[in-house]
Design a protein around this motif. Structure first.
Motif, mmCIF file in Angstrom:
data_model
loop_
_atom_site.group_PDB
_atom_site.id
_atom_site.type_symbol
_atom_site.label_atom_id
_atom_site.label_comp_id
_atom_site.label_asym_id
_atom_site.label_seq_id
_atom_site.Cartn_x
_atom_site.Cartn_y
_atom_site.Cartn_z
ATOM 1 N N ILE A 295 1.084 -1.371 -0.044
ATOM 2 C CA ILE A 295 -0.246 0.095 0.006
ATOM 3 C C ILE A 295 0.951 1.438 0.092
ATOM 4 C CG2 ILE A 295 -2.302 1.968 1.483
ATOM 5 C CD1 ILE A 295 -2.891 -1.599 2.368
ATOM 6 N N GLY A 296 0.311 1.799 -0.477
ATOM 7 C CA GLY A 296 1.048 3.309 -0.833
ATOM 8 C C GLY A 296 2.542 3.698 -1.751
ATOM 9 N N GLN A 297 2.775 2.684 -2.558
ATOM 10 C CA GLN A 297 3.441 2.714 -3.106
ATOM 11 C C GLN A 297 3.935 2.426 -4.663
ATOM 12 O OE1 GLN A 297 6.851 3.228 -1.873
ATOM 13 N NE2 GLN A 297 6.501 3.278 -0.276
ATOM 14 N N GLN A 298 2.834 3.542 -5.192
ATOM 15 C CA GLN A 298 2.515 2.902 -6.103
ATOM 16 C C GLN A 298 2.980 3.541 -7.400
ATOM 17 O OE1 GLN A 298 -0.415 1.645 -7.694
ATOM 18 N NE2 GLN A 298 0.452 0.893 -9.235
ATOM 19 N N GLU A 299 3.365 4.517 -6.957
ATOM 20 C CA GLU A 299 5.043 5.123 -8.068
ATOM 21 C C GLU A 299 6.058 4.319 -8.487
ATOM 22 O OE1 GLU A 299 7.698 8.972 -9.087
ATOM 23 O OE2 GLU A 299 6.364 8.913 -6.965
ATOM 24 N N LEU A 300 6.445 3.616 -7.022
ATOM 25 C CA LEU A 300 7.483 2.470 -7.200
ATOM 26 C C LEU A 300 6.970 0.982 -7.743
ATOM 27 C CD1 LEU A 300 10.062 1.528 -6.028
ATOM 28 C CD2 LEU A 300 9.659 0.744 -4.042
ATOM 29 N N ILE A 301 5.999 0.717 -7.918
ATOM 30 C CA ILE A 301 5.825 -0.361 -8.762
ATOM 31 C C ILE A 301 5.543 0.079 -9.584
ATOM 32 C CG2 ILE A 301 2.998 -1.916 -8.405
ATOM 33 C CD1 ILE A 301 2.935 -1.567 -6.016
ATOM 34 N N ASP A 302 5.063 0.991 -10.532
ATOM 35 C CA ASP A 302 4.970 1.002 -11.994
ATOM 36 C C ASP A 302 6.412 1.356 -12.427
ATOM 37 O OD1 ASP A 302 1.887 1.440 -11.637
ATOM 38 O OD2 ASP A 302 1.948 3.435 -12.158
ATOM 39 N N GLN A 303 7.656 2.630 -11.577
ATOM 40 C CA GLN A 303 8.347 1.934 -11.600
ATOM 41 C C GLN A 303 9.313 1.150 -12.132
ATOM 42 O OE1 GLN A 303 10.475 5.269 -8.907
ATOM 43 N NE2 GLN A 303 10.313 6.854 -10.400
ATOM 44 N N ILE A 304 9.427 -0.172 -11.149
ATOM 45 C CA ILE A 304 9.683 -1.581 -10.921
ATOM 46 C C ILE A 304 8.876 -2.300 -12.127
ATOM 47 C CG2 ILE A 304 9.673 -3.952 -9.766
ATOM 48 C CD1 ILE A 304 9.877 -2.119 -7.264
ATOM 49 N N LEU A 305 8.180 -2.027 -12.549
ATOM 50 C CA LEU A 305 6.728 -2.456 -14.071
ATOM 51 C C LEU A 305 7.699 -2.367 -15.564
ATOM 52 C CD1 LEU A 305 3.451 -2.352 -12.635
ATOM 53 C CD2 LEU A 305 5.168 -4.976 -13.428
ATOM 54 N N THR A 306 8.313 -0.953 -15.161
ATOM 55 C CA THR A 306 8.837 -0.110 -16.261
ATOM 56 C C THR A 306 9.936 -1.060 -16.308
ATOM 57 O OG1 THR A 306 7.252 2.395 -16.060
ATOM 58 C CG2 THR A 306 9.404 2.113 -17.655
ATOM 59 N N ALA A 307 11.064 -0.359 -15.590
ATOM 60 C CA ALA A 307 12.173 -1.620 -15.630
ATOM 61 C C ALA A 307 11.940 -3.356 -15.460
ATOM 62 C CB ALA A 307 12.786 -1.232 -14.641
ATOM 63 N N PHE A 308 10.799 -4.108 -15.269
ATOM 64 C CA PHE A 308 11.016 -5.565 -16.019
ATOM 65 C C PHE A 308 10.681 -5.173 -17.006
ATOM 66 C CE2 PHE A 308 8.198 -9.190 -15.835
ATOM 67 C CZ PHE A 308 9.141 -10.116 -15.325
ATOM 68 N N ILE B 96 16.246 5.282 -24.040
ATOM 69 C CA ILE B 96 15.929 5.400 -25.415
ATOM 70 C C ILE B 96 14.706 4.165 -24.943
ATOM 71 C CG2 ILE B 96 15.260 4.875 -27.727
ATOM 72 C CD1 ILE B 96 16.262 7.312 -26.726
ATOM 73 N N ARG B 97 15.252 3.116 -24.071
ATOM 74 C CA ARG B 97 13.851 1.747 -24.283
ATOM 75 C C ARG B 97 13.734 1.872 -23.069
ATOM 76 N NH1 ARG B 97 14.102 -3.086 -25.892
ATOM 77 N NH2 ARG B 97 13.744 -4.675 -24.754
ATOM 78 N N ALA B 98 13.867 2.712 -21.802
ATOM 79 C CA ALA B 98 13.050 2.852 -20.647
ATOM 80 C C ALA B 98 11.867 3.708 -21.130
ATOM 81 C CB ALA B 98 13.742 3.465 -19.885
ATOM 82 N N THR B 99 11.756 4.734 -21.910
ATOM 83 C CA THR B 99 11.264 5.584 -23.015
ATOM 84 C C THR B 99 9.970 4.678 -23.387
ATOM 85 O OG1 THR B 99 12.031 7.311 -22.497
ATOM 86 C CG2 THR B 99 10.187 7.906 -23.532
ATOM 87 N N ARG B 100 10.590 4.127 -24.523
ATOM 88 C CA ARG B 100 9.667 2.999 -24.888
ATOM 89 C C ARG B 100 9.057 2.009 -24.330
ATOM 90 N NH1 ARG B 100 13.808 2.736 -29.410
ATOM 91 N NH2 ARG B 100 12.178 3.555 -31.126
#
Length: 344
Positions: free
Chosen positions: A30-43, A272-276
């Motif tokens: 709970i309360g870590q939506q930004e961290l979750i999305d960043q980790i999912l983006t990297a994955f 470039i890859r992270a942005t995509r």
């Protein structure tokens, strides 16, 4: 045309899967939506993550939940000063065949053979152990008992470091930091979110049902490269990276004054890859400016090193990125004078 429709459908499916993964993890962390999305983006981008900051907020739980959700394997290892290579990669043991009586070698895999690996306190291990992990992250392979072995796909590392621990540590050199796609800053949840956590502490978390097989996830791995990157935005990302380098002809004056070293070409490719990947996470077939703005600090903060003068003034890499973005606005056209490269 049919190929375009197929690609659009794949993007839609990948976006929906990522949305389900994000919601599933958010139920447990709970309360870590930004961290979750960043980790999912990297994955999604096929990269690895270094996290610094608040502890005890669920960083490992995010990765463990992600592993269960796609039916992958999960391990974690503490990088202590006495950690040996075999503790990380495993060893070859000899097993006696009950039928023939002969002994045959068999791999006893270490934690690095998991799909998802959480590495705690990475600076505490010896440099040779850190180098072993960097090689695995870069090549997807490790050597055990003289034999080169492939790691599973996907292979994702989340490593943590605690700047408060200074004694007997080996800070990662720049070339090792460059192997991480993102460097994330973990923060404690808001007061409201922490109140929710306190109220739900005695509740049993909802059952976790896997939502996709690991093989299906691997089939989405090529989608990131299909995301269009408009030339105007590509030029902006390129200009931001070039502006971070001291003694460069196209960098602002303050860069020489405050920055010891800027982002590498590897950093530009990572950007470039992270942005995509971020655009794909949002279900779009083309990069938008908001995607660049969302990943610029996670991608660049460990690739831009403040010099001693900046450190004496408490000027951080994040502050330097802000200064670079102010000096390099997105509404200009950036491209080499002789460029004939078009958008992909």
């Amino acid at each position: 045309m049919s190929g375009d429709k197929c690609s659009e459908e794949n993007i839609r499916q990948c976006h929906e899967l990522c949305r389900q993964l994000s919601n599933l993890i958010a139920q447990r962390v709970i309360g870590q939506q930004e961290l979750i999305d960043q980790i999912l983006t990297a994955f999604l981008a096929g990269g690895h993550v270094l996290v610094e900051g608040a502890t005890g907020i669920g960083r490992g739980l995010i990765v463990a939940t992600l592993a269960k959700a796609i039916q992958g394997t999960f391990r974690q290892v503490y990088f202590t000063p006495d950690l040996t290579p075999a503790d990380l990669v495993g060893r070859e043991v000899f097993i006696e065949d009950l039928t023939s009586g002969q002994r045959r070698p068999q791999l006893e895999p270490g934690p690095i053979f998991a799909n998802f690996l959480v590495v705690r306190d990475i600076p505490c291990a010896l440099p040779r152990i850190q180098s072993l992990l960097m090689e695995a992250m870069e090549s997807g392979q490790v050597t055990v008992a003289g034999r080169l072995r492939d790691l599973p796909r996907p292979f994702f590392v989340l490593a943590t470091q605690n700047p408060a621990i200074q004694e007997e540590t080996h800070p990662l050199p720049l070339e090792h930091l460059d192997r991480f796609l993102f460097f994330l800053k973990a923060e404690y949840p808001s007061a409201a979110d922490e109140w929710r956590i306190a109220r739900s502490a005695a509740e049993r978390p909802p059952d976790l049902t896997p939502i996709v097989e690991v093989e299906k996830w691997n089939s989405f791995s090529g989608l990131v490269d299909q995301i269009e990157f408009p030339e105007s935005l590509l030029g902006y990302a390129w200009a931001l990276v070039r502006a971070s380098r001291p003694r460069a002809s196209d960098s602002p004056d303050f860069v020489d004054r405050w920055i010891a070293s800027g982002a590498s070409t590897r950093g530009l490719v990572a950007f470039i890859r992270a942005t995509r990947a971020r655009a794909l996470l949002r279900g779009r077939a083309s990069v938008e400016l908001e995607d660049i703005l969302a990943v610029v600090k996670p991608v660049l903060r460990h690739r831009i090193s403040p010099n001693e003068a900046a450190q004496a003034q408490a000027i951080t890499s994040d502050a330097l990125i802000d200064m670079i973005m102010e000096a390099v606005p997105p509404n200009r056209r950036y491209a080499p004078p002789d460029s004939s490269i078009g958008a992909r």
